[in-house]
Design a protein around this motif. Structure first.
Motif, PDB file in Angstrom:
ATOM      1  N   ILE A 156      54.839  37.381 152.762  1.00 24.88           N
ATOM      2  CA  ILE A 156      54.594  37.872 154.117  1.00 24.88           C
ATOM      3  C   ILE A 156      53.352  38.761 154.081  1.00 24.88           C
ATOM      4  O   ILE A 156      53.218  39.628 153.214  1.00 24.88           O
ATOM      5  CB  ILE A 156      55.807  38.662 154.649  1.00 24.88           C
ATOM      6  CG1 ILE A 156      57.052  37.771 154.628  1.00 24.88           C
ATOM      7  CG2 ILE A 156      55.534  39.205 156.046  1.00 24.88           C
ATOM      8  CD1 ILE A 156      56.930  36.487 155.416  1.00 24.88           C
ATOM      9  N   VAL A 157      52.455  38.526 155.017  1.00 25.38           N
ATOM     10  CA  VAL A 157      51.182  39.251 155.044  1.00 25.38           C
ATOM     11  C   VAL A 157      50.895  39.797 156.445  1.00 25.38           C
ATOM     12  O   VAL A 157      51.424  39.304 157.440  1.00 25.38           O
ATOM     13  CB  VAL A 157      50.008  38.352 154.582  1.00 25.38           C
ATOM     14  CG1 VAL A 157      50.168  37.966 153.126  1.00 25.38           C
ATOM     15  CG2 VAL A 157      49.876  37.111 155.444  1.00 25.38           C
ATOM     16  N   ASP A 211      53.787  27.793 147.339  1.00 24.11           N
ATOM     17  CA  ASP A 211      53.523  29.154 147.806  1.00 24.11           C
ATOM     18  C   ASP A 211      53.032  29.080 149.241  1.00 24.11           C
ATOM     19  O   ASP A 211      52.143  28.284 149.563  1.00 24.11           O
ATOM     20  CB  ASP A 211      52.456  29.835 146.951  1.00 24.11           C
ATOM     21  CG  ASP A 211      52.947  30.174 145.566  1.00 24.11           C
ATOM     22  OD1 ASP A 211      53.915  30.951 145.465  1.00 24.11           O
ATOM     23  OD2 ASP A 211      52.376  29.668 144.587  1.00 24.11           O
ATOM     24  N   LEU A 212      53.635  29.906 150.105  1.00 26.67           N
ATOM     25  CA  LEU A 212      53.210  30.007 151.500  1.00 26.67           C
ATOM     26  C   LEU A 212      52.879  31.460 151.807  1.00 26.67           C
ATOM     27  O   LEU A 212      53.563  32.374 151.331  1.00 26.67           O
ATOM     28  CB  LEU A 212      54.332  29.571 152.451  1.00 26.67           C
ATOM     29  CG  LEU A 212      54.885  28.169 152.341  1.00 26.67           C
ATOM     30  CD1 LEU A 212      56.044  28.005 153.312  1.00 26.67           C
ATOM     31  CD2 LEU A 212      53.824  27.149 152.623  1.00 26.67           C
ATOM     32  N   TRP A 213      51.852  31.670 152.627  1.00 22.00           N
ATOM     33  CA  TRP A 213      51.517  33.001 153.133  1.00 22.00           C
ATOM     34  C   TRP A 213      51.725  32.955 154.641  1.00 22.00           C
ATOM     35  O   TRP A 213      51.139  32.121 155.334  1.00 22.00           O
ATOM     36  CB  TRP A 213      50.078  33.352 152.782  1.00 22.00           C
ATOM     37  CG  TRP A 213      49.907  33.616 151.326  1.00 22.00           C
ATOM     38  CD1 TRP A 213      49.982  34.835 150.708  1.00 22.00           C
ATOM     39  CD2 TRP A 213      49.680  32.656 150.289  1.00 22.00           C
ATOM     40  NE1 TRP A 213      49.816  34.674 149.346  1.00 22.00           N
ATOM     41  CE2 TRP A 213      49.625  33.348 149.064  1.00 22.00           C
ATOM     42  CE3 TRP A 213      49.527  31.276 150.261  1.00 22.00           C
ATOM     43  CZ2 TRP A 213      49.412  32.711 147.854  1.00 22.00           C
ATOM     44  CZ3 TRP A 213      49.318  30.633 149.062  1.00 22.00           C
ATOM     45  CH2 TRP A 213      49.264  31.351 147.873  1.00 22.00           C
ATOM     46  N   ILE A 253      50.234  32.183 162.320  1.00 23.39           N
ATOM     47  CA  ILE A 253      51.471  32.341 161.558  1.00 23.39           C
ATOM     48  C   ILE A 253      51.283  31.923 160.108  1.00 23.39           C
ATOM     49  O   ILE A 253      51.510  32.707 159.191  1.00 23.39           O
ATOM     50  CB  ILE A 253      52.611  31.520 162.203  1.00 23.39           C
ATOM     51  CG1 ILE A 253      52.868  31.994 163.631  1.00 23.39           C
ATOM     52  CG2 ILE A 253      53.877  31.606 161.355  1.00 23.39           C
ATOM     53  CD1 ILE A 253      53.792  31.096 164.422  1.00 23.39           C
ATOM     54  N   LEU A 254      50.879  30.689 159.892  1.00 21.00           N
ATOM     55  CA  LEU A 254      50.720  30.150 158.541  1.00 21.00           C
ATOM     56  C   LEU A 254      49.311  30.449 158.049  1.00 21.00           C
ATOM     57  O   LEU A 254      48.337  29.873 158.528  1.00 21.00           O
ATOM     58  CB  LEU A 254      50.985  28.645 158.526  1.00 21.00           C
ATOM     59  CG  LEU A 254      51.020  27.981 157.163  1.00 21.00           C
ATOM     60  CD1 LEU A 254      52.152  28.553 156.297  1.00 21.00           C
ATOM     61  CD2 LEU A 254      51.183  26.476 157.311  1.00 21.00           C
ATOM     62  N   LYS A 255      49.213  31.365 157.091  1.00 21.32           N
ATOM     63  CA  LYS A 255      47.914  31.823 156.600  1.00 21.32           C
ATOM     64  C   LYS A 255      47.423  31.062 155.383  1.00 21.32           C
ATOM     65  O   LYS A 255      46.238  31.048 155.099  1.00 21.32           O
ATOM     66  CB  LYS A 255      47.980  33.323 156.260  1.00 21.32           C
ATOM     67  CG  LYS A 255      48.379  34.195 157.423  1.00 21.32           C
ATOM     68  CD  LYS A 255      47.363  34.109 158.531  1.00 21.32           C
ATOM     69  CE  LYS A 255      47.711  35.080 159.641  1.00 21.32           C
ATOM     70  NZ  LYS A 255      46.711  35.146 160.672  1.00 21.32           N
ATOM     71  N   ILE A 269      55.101  26.797 166.698  1.00 18.64           N
ATOM     72  CA  ILE A 269      55.058  25.857 165.569  1.00 18.64           C
ATOM     73  C   ILE A 269      54.561  26.614 164.336  1.00 18.64           C
ATOM     74  O   ILE A 269      53.633  27.414 164.418  1.00 18.64           O
ATOM     75  CB  ILE A 269      54.114  24.686 165.894  1.00 18.64           C
ATOM     76  CG1 ILE A 269      54.641  23.916 167.086  1.00 18.64           C
ATOM     77  CG2 ILE A 269      53.889  23.817 164.683  1.00 18.64           C
ATOM     78  CD1 ILE A 269      55.369  22.663 166.788  1.00 18.64           C
ATOM     79  N   MET A 270      55.193  26.365 163.207  1.00 14.84           N
ATOM     80  CA  MET A 270      54.869  27.084 161.971  1.00 14.84           C
ATOM     81  C   MET A 270      53.420  26.880 161.533  1.00 14.84           C
ATOM     82  O   MET A 270      52.837  27.746 160.895  1.00 14.84           O
ATOM     83  CB  MET A 270      55.821  26.640 160.854  1.00 14.84           C
ATOM     84  CG  MET A 270      55.690  27.427 159.590  1.00 14.84           C
ATOM     85  SD  MET A 270      55.874  29.222 159.764  1.00 14.84           S
ATOM     86  CE  MET A 270      57.588  29.374 160.110  1.00 14.84           C
TER      87      MET A 270
END
Length: 95
Positions: free
Chosen positions: A80-81, A43-45, A30-32, A24-25
């Motif tokens: 992407i991190v 904005d997503l990291w 995964i989702l920072k 799951i995202m």
């Protein structure tokens, strides 16, 4: 469209979205981070589960498209991190 409605739509998408390998995202591995500004810019990291998997890249491109197509969303940037060559992934997803 107010910021709260955009956040709700985004949360709904992220809760249902699975990355290419079934996770799951919203998994914190995964989702920072997530930010939505008052103009509808999202904005997503994200840290992909498999750093060199092309299906993960495609999945994130599809996620970005899904977010952009939501009412009230002006744009979406996925950063992407925590993987090697993350800037290349970020560029590919957001082009």
């Amino acid at each position: 469209m107010d910021k709260l409605r955009v956040k709700r739509r985004l949360a709904r998408i992220l809760r249902k979205w699975k990355e290419s390998h079934g996770n799951i995202m919203t998994d914190p591995k995964i989702l920072k981070g997530v930010e939505v500004d008052i103009n509808g810019i999202v904005d997503l990291w994200v840290t992909p589960t498999n750093a060199h998997c092309p299906c993960c890249l495609e999945n994130l491109i599809d996620l970005r498209e899904e977010i952009i197509n939501q009412k009230g969303v002006l744009s979406c940037h996925i950063e992407i991190v925590d993987i090697p060559q993350s800037e290349r992934w970020t560029a590919a997803i957001n082009e």
